[in-house]
Scaffold this active site. Structure first.
Site, PDB file in Angstrom:
ATOM      1  N   GLY A  49     -55.443  41.218  12.758  1.00  0.00           N
ATOM      2  CA  GLY A  49     -54.873  40.068  12.078  1.00  0.00           C
ATOM      3  C   GLY A  49     -53.921  40.525  10.994  1.00  0.00           C
ATOM      4  O   GLY A  49     -53.251  41.554  11.134  1.00  0.00           O
ATOM      5  N   CYS A  50     -53.864  39.788   9.912  1.00  0.00           N
ATOM      6  CA  CYS A  50     -52.934  40.074   8.807  1.00  0.00           C
ATOM      7  C   CYS A  50     -53.056  41.526   8.353  1.00  0.00           C
ATOM      8  O   CYS A  50     -54.100  41.964   7.877  1.00  0.00           O
ATOM      9  CB  CYS A  50     -53.224  39.141   7.641  1.00  0.00           C
ATOM     10  N   PHE A  51     -51.953  42.263   8.476  1.00  0.00           N
ATOM     11  CA  PHE A  51     -52.041  43.685   8.124  1.00  0.00           C
ATOM     12  C   PHE A  51     -52.178  43.921   6.629  1.00  0.00           C
ATOM     13  O   PHE A  51     -52.635  44.978   6.214  1.00  0.00           O
ATOM     14  CB  PHE A  51     -50.903  44.513   8.714  1.00  0.00           C
TER      15      PHE A  51
END
Length: 214
Positions: A49-51
């Site tokens: 997901g969101c890095f």
């Protein structure tokens, strides 16, 4: 239709950020250059997901030398954030983790990764929906593949629903734009607002229970 709620959440965050707010950020176990040169390092690549969040989680781990946010899994060269998020590039947001195998094993890193994502979700992660936010373990060689499969099996034994996080062969990794690197340190208030509103930690706790803290 792909939805990027990160932008929406951060727009809302801008309204509540006040001048002079001090936020302390623990950067964990990032090693200095001399330590990195003193012993051989290895590489692991994960999409969770969101890095921003995955990078922040891994930089707390003892034995991790460096974490870079980027894109991988697709064929497009030199992709941009806008292309990966809104076009069908095949790339996922991912992180490249450089670690000291004398201090932490690849298997331990992979166990840690799984317990900081929702491996039951095949449509994205938390409030970020769409193919670019799906999870994956990108393996560099057969040894990593075997460790990744063992980690998935161990994780599955703790869960009542099937894990959907795949093991994939690593391909070219493209570092993300500079403003994405260490975002949680550059914009701590906005980052914390986004992470909280996105429900990442709440969902991880709901999926893994006490195992999420390991």
């Amino acid at each position: 239709m792909r939805t990027n709620r990160r932008s929406v959440v951060l727009t809302a965050a801008a309204a509540v950020v006040t001048v002079g707010v001090g936020i302390g950020v623990s950067v964990g176990a990032a090693q200095d250059a001399s330590e990195a040169q003193a012993s051989p390092t290895a590489t692991a690549i994960y999409a969770g997901g969101c890095f921003w969040c995955v990078e922040a989680d891994f930089e707390k781990v003892d034995g991790v030398v460096d974490v870079v946010s980027g894109y991988t899994g697709g064929a497009l060269e030199n992709p941009t954030y806008e292309q990966v998020t809104y076009d069908d590039t095949g790339h996922l947001e991912a992180v490249r983790v450089t670690f000291d195998p004398d201090r932490i094993s690849y298997r331990a890193l992979t166990d840690y990764f799984l317990r900081h994502i929702d491996p039951l979700d095949d449509g994205g992660q938390f409030c970020d929906r769409g193919a670019s936010y799906k999870t994956a373990i990108f393996v560099i060689d057969d040894a990593q593949r075997q460790d990744a499969l063992a980690s998935l099996a161990a994780g599955q034994a703790l869960l009542s629903e099937p894990i959907v996080t795949p093991v994939r062969a690593a391909s070219a990794f493209w570092p993300a734009e500079d403003y994405h690197q260490d975002y949680y340190k550059k914009k701590p208030v906005r980052y914390r607002f986004y992470r909280t509103r996105c429900g990442r930690d709440r969902r991880v706790k709901a999926v893994w229970g006490d195992a999420s803290t390991k």
